[in-house]
Design a protein around this motif. Structure first.
Motif, PDB file in Angstrom:
ATOM      1  N   ILE A 174       5.968   6.520  -0.609  1.00  0.00           N
ATOM      2  CA  ILE A 174       4.684   6.228   0.023  1.00  0.00           C
ATOM      3  C   ILE A 174       4.874   5.961   1.512  1.00  0.00           C
ATOM      4  O   ILE A 174       5.947   5.565   1.955  1.00  0.00           O
ATOM      5  CB  ILE A 174       3.979   5.032  -0.640  1.00  0.00           C
ATOM      6  CG1 ILE A 174       4.766   3.741  -0.425  1.00  0.00           C
ATOM      7  CG2 ILE A 174       3.755   5.284  -2.114  1.00  0.00           C
ATOM      8  CD1 ILE A 174       4.022   2.516  -0.882  1.00  0.00           C
ATOM      9  N   ASP A 175       3.811   6.188   2.249  1.00  0.00           N
ATOM     10  CA  ASP A 175       3.817   5.994   3.696  1.00  0.00           C
ATOM     11  C   ASP A 175       3.450   4.548   4.005  1.00  0.00           C
ATOM     12  O   ASP A 175       2.288   4.153   3.899  1.00  0.00           O
ATOM     13  CB  ASP A 175       2.819   6.958   4.345  1.00  0.00           C
ATOM     14  CG  ASP A 175       2.858   6.909   5.866  1.00  0.00           C
ATOM     15  OD1 ASP A 175       3.605   6.070   6.403  1.00  0.00           O
ATOM     16  OD2 ASP A 175       2.146   7.709   6.497  1.00  0.00           O
ATOM     17  N   GLY A 176       4.441   3.758   4.395  1.00  0.00           N
ATOM     18  CA  GLY A 176       4.197   2.357   4.698  1.00  0.00           C
ATOM     19  C   GLY A 176       3.432   2.140   5.983  1.00  0.00           C
ATOM     20  O   GLY A 176       3.020   1.005   6.273  1.00  0.00           O
ATOM     21  N   CYS A 177       3.210   3.199   6.763  1.00  0.00           N
ATOM     22  CA  CYS A 177       2.436   3.077   7.993  1.00  0.00           C
ATOM     23  C   CYS A 177       0.939   3.215   7.748  1.00  0.00           C
ATOM     24  O   CYS A 177       0.140   3.047   8.674  1.00  0.00           O
ATOM     25  CB  CYS A 177       2.888   4.131   9.005  1.00  0.00           C
ATOM     26  SG  CYS A 177       4.637   3.988   9.465  1.00  0.00           S
ATOM     27  N   VAL A 178       0.560   3.541   6.527  1.00  0.00           N
ATOM     28  CA  VAL A 178      -0.854   3.617   6.154  1.00  0.00           C
ATOM     29  C   VAL A 178      -1.220   2.319   5.455  1.00  0.00           C
ATOM     30  O   VAL A 178      -0.645   1.985   4.415  1.00  0.00           O
ATOM     31  CB  VAL A 178      -1.117   4.817   5.229  1.00  0.00           C
ATOM     32  CG1 VAL A 178      -2.566   4.812   4.744  1.00  0.00           C
ATOM     33  CG2 VAL A 178      -0.802   6.121   5.939  1.00  0.00           C
ATOM     34  N   ASP A 179      -2.151   1.596   6.021  1.00  0.00           N
ATOM     35  CA  ASP A 179      -2.498   0.287   5.491  1.00  0.00           C
ATOM     36  C   ASP A 179      -3.023   0.401   4.060  1.00  0.00           C
ATOM     37  O   ASP A 179      -3.914   1.193   3.775  1.00  0.00           O
ATOM     38  CB  ASP A 179      -3.564  -0.365   6.380  1.00  0.00           C
ATOM     39  CG  ASP A 179      -3.775  -1.827   6.046  1.00  0.00           C
ATOM     40  OD1 ASP A 179      -2.856  -2.443   5.471  1.00  0.00           O
ATOM     41  OD2 ASP A 179      -4.855  -2.359   6.360  1.00  0.00           O
ATOM     42  N   GLY A 180      -2.453  -0.393   3.161  1.00  0.00           N
ATOM     43  CA  GLY A 180      -2.912  -0.423   1.776  1.00  0.00           C
ATOM     44  C   GLY A 180      -2.395   0.696   0.904  1.00  0.00           C
ATOM     45  O   GLY A 180      -2.841   0.845  -0.233  1.00  0.00           O
ATOM     46  N   SER A 181      -1.437   1.491   1.413  1.00  0.00           N
ATOM     47  CA  SER A 181      -0.977   2.646   0.638  1.00  0.00           C
ATOM     48  C   SER A 181      -0.335   2.225  -0.679  1.00  0.00           C
ATOM     49  O   SER A 181      -0.440   2.942  -1.683  1.00  0.00           O
ATOM     50  CB  SER A 181       0.017   3.470   1.462  1.00  0.00           C
ATOM     51  OG  SER A 181       1.127   2.677   1.872  1.00  0.00           O
ATOM     52  N   LEU A 182       0.311   1.069  -0.726  1.00  0.00           N
ATOM     53  CA  LEU A 182       0.939   0.606  -1.964  1.00  0.00           C
ATOM     54  C   LEU A 182      -0.121   0.295  -3.011  1.00  0.00           C
ATOM     55  O   LEU A 182       0.026   0.643  -4.194  1.00  0.00           O
ATOM     56  CB  LEU A 182       1.796  -0.624  -1.685  1.00  0.00           C
ATOM     57  CG  LEU A 182       2.598  -1.197  -2.866  1.00  0.00           C
ATOM     58  CD1 LEU A 182       3.529  -0.145  -3.438  1.00  0.00           C
ATOM     59  CD2 LEU A 182       3.392  -2.421  -2.424  1.00  0.00           C
TER      60      LEU A 182
END
Length: 630
Positions: free
Chosen positions: A456-464
């Motif tokens: 997952i892209d940790g730079c996208v807020d809330g991606s988790l």
């Protein structure tokens, strides 16, 4: 508002809604006095395994307002709470996943790019939230950027050979400093617990001060020196030899988040600098984790620039094998998997058991050149930041070395080879190979027994949150069992298909077909094979002009019912329909309507059926018509 702006507002609304929904559940699990009413799932969402398809969510474009959980958008309603019906919808969508993930163990490796970036705190916030929902976490933070920065500040230069760092005394001091700082940062950020402002109206403030995450760290990681390899002395670079599973599980069971740094401890009392990914993959395998989650600084795309939401282990294996002649990493993967026979996918012909339908409809083709692996000059470059390697590793005879966390000894007191995957070095820093390194590591870990790996892209807020609590997620999932054994039917499968559907034909559930009719329609059938026997079948008849397809003849053998095979097959059919450009599925049924309604189909009129199909309907059966938008 422009389309891009609407998408951003919608994304923030989804994250905010999920944050609000899961916060309510955290409060409920914490024993809140006034517990919110739990609304039942009304959209038929089942487990993630059967609902993950490569479709774009239909939330985009809806007239939703941003929620007040820290997300703001334009317009007069910027400060308004998201419309209640949207919140309820998100909550209902998330609830099956909330229940399903409770009690699971996730190993999360956070890349150094994310750790030193501005989004790290948000990632930790989401991990804290998920921990409150009963998920057990082992965190393995990356350090290489911080180490390089400290070395630069001290007038030293980082040294890499292939995928490994050469750790001299200066580099070891920098590594110890970086690991300590990151661990303290994690402990500090997870200490405050949930914000008081959001909880005041739900009870006495004092009762909420106990909602603080307990962090556990320690000497859970055993290591040995990498030593001298091909004449290169790696100094204090370490390789994993032991994961202290019992002590880690003890901490997890006591409701602590476990943080494992990349600093390992040798039997001689040395502190060794191990590779972060080698540590994380070894932990996932040793703990038999439910998931390995790789939080990186980007997303995996295909050659058309589309985000890849799902890959089966067969598809990942196929892609890696296609790189075997162009990439040393892929070649190493193939050699290790084939020589060690780890959960072998092959049947003597060196070809992965991917469904032939994937080749025909071009679904698998979308992965062939598209993950950014080409370095720009048409040549795929050597070591791609991933270490399986060396004769030592390849000679290891134990195909399941991580089962108990102590199985690394080869019997004579010498530990052999690398334990896990090492991703690093100049190649990875330049990202010339895209995210092939993580993909290969994911495939290997899946072979080793981990059911799911998420990138997952940790730079996208809330991606988790979006990855774990929505049907289509926000990253790339690699899974070993979702479509295992599913393929297009062949003429040899006719007896097995006939055996499964005959009882349903006799009872009137399915339309009776002759062997000649079945043989004629066989190219539209899919089957699930296990141990040489057909245990489930389904058919997809496309109507390209109407961008729709008919689902028919879904049947599961009696001894395999109740185990999700029908869901798996329906999900596979939906995936195939999407790859063919279809936008909706329809079906005719007399006695199985409830099953399909729970899976997103809704009743429709005969006018919704393509005219070509309407002409062939046997009206005397009194079938009901159902449709589903993809």
């Amino acid at each position: 508002m422009c389309d891009e702006g609407k998408k951003q507002v919608t994304h923030l609304s989804r994250v905010g809604s999920l944050y609000m929904a899961t916060s309510v559940v955290v409060a409920r699990l914490a024993g809140e006095a006034s517990q919110p009413k739990v609304l039942p799932s009304a959209n038929g969402v089942s487990s993630e395994s059967y609902w993950r398809v490569a479709a774009t969510r239909r939330w985009q474009g809806r007239g939703v307002r941003c929620c007040a959980a820290g997300f703001r958008g334009g317009g007069a309603d910027a400060d308004a709470v998201i419309a209640s019906e949207d919140f309820v919808g998100f909550f209902r969508e998330a609830w099956p996943y909330i229940r399903g993930h409770r009690g699971s163990t996730f190993v999360v490796v956070i890349s150094s790019e994310v750790v030193c970036g501005p989004h790290f705190y948000r990632v930790l916030q989401d991990i804290s939230l998920l921990h409150g929902l009963g998920i057990k976490f082992v965190l393995v933070p990356g350090t290489h950027i911080q180490i390089d920065k400290l070395l630069s500040e001290r007038g030293k230069k980082a040294k890499y050979v292939g995928q490994y760092r050469i750790t001299d005394e200066d580099a070891r001091k920098a590594a110890m400093d970086a690991a300590g700082r990151i661990r303290l940062t994690i402990e500090a950020k997870l200490s405050p617990g949930p914000p008081m402002l959001n909880l005041r109206r739900h009870g006495v403030i004092g009762r909420w001060h106990g909602l603080v995450d307990s962090i556990a760290s320690g000497n859970f990681l055993g290591a040995k020196r990498r030593g001298v390899v091909n004449g290169i002395d790696y100094g204090f670079t370490g390789e994993v030899t032991k994961i202290d599973v019992s002590r880690i599980r003890e901490r997890l069971d006591s409701d602590s988040i476990v943080v494992i740094s990349n600093m390992g401890f040798s039997s001689s009392g040395d502190v060794l600098n191990c590779n972060t990914y080698e540590v994380a993959t070894a932990c996932a395998l040793a703990l038999e984790a439910d998931k390995l989650i790789c939080v990186v600084d980007g997303q995996v795309f295909d050659d058309h620039g589309r985000a890849i939401q799902y890959m089966s282990i067969e598809e990942a294996d196929l892609l890696i094998r296609k790189r075997a002649r162009q990439s040393d990493i892929a070649a190493s993967y193939v050699k290790v998997v084939d020589e060690e026979g780890i959960n072998s996918l092959h049947k003597g012909d060196d070809r992965p058991s991917l469904s032939p339908k994937a080749y025909i409809n071009g679904y698998a083709a979308s992965f062939r050149n598209g993950l950014g692996f080409n370095n720009g000059n048409g040549i795929y470059s050597g070591e791609q930041g991933f270490a399986i390697g060396g004769e030592e590793r390849l000679s290891r005879s134990n195909a399941d070395p991580f089962k108990n966390g102590l199985g690394f000894n080869n019997g004579n007191g010498i530990y052999s080879g690398e334990q896990g995957f090492a991703i690093g070095g100049e190649e990875r820093l330049s990202r010339s190979n895209g995210y092939l390194s993580e993909l290969v590591a994911a495939a290997y870990v899946c072979h080793g027994g981990v059911q799911r790996v998420h990138i997952i892209d940790g730079c996208v807020d809330g991606s988790l949150l979006l990855e774990l609590f929505t049907r289509d997620g926000a990253g790339t999932m690699i899974a070993r069992d979702v479509y295992e054994g599913t393929r297009m039917a062949t003429a040899e499968d006719l007896p097995g298909i006939r055996k499964i559907i005959r009882p349903l034909e006799d009872s009137g559930v399915l339309v009776r077909r002759t062997d000649a009719q079945l043989l004629e329609a066989l190219e539209s059938f899919y089957v699930v094979e296990r141990d040489g026997s057909i245990i489930a079948c389904a058919a997809l008849f496309p109507f390209p002009e109407e961008q729709s397809g008919e689902v028919a003849a879904i049947a599961v053998s009696e001894e395999c019912r109740g185990r999700g095979q029908g869901d798996k097959l329906l999900d596979y059919v939906e995936k195939m329909a999407l790859s063919l450009g279809l936008k909706k599925l329809f079906l005719l049924t007399t006695r199985t309507a409830d099953w399909f309604v729970r899976r997103g189909f809704s009743e429709c009129s005969i006018g919704s059926i393509p005219e070509q199909r309407r002409k062939r309907i046997n009206l005397s059966r009194g079938s009901k018509y159902y449709i589903k938008q993809l």
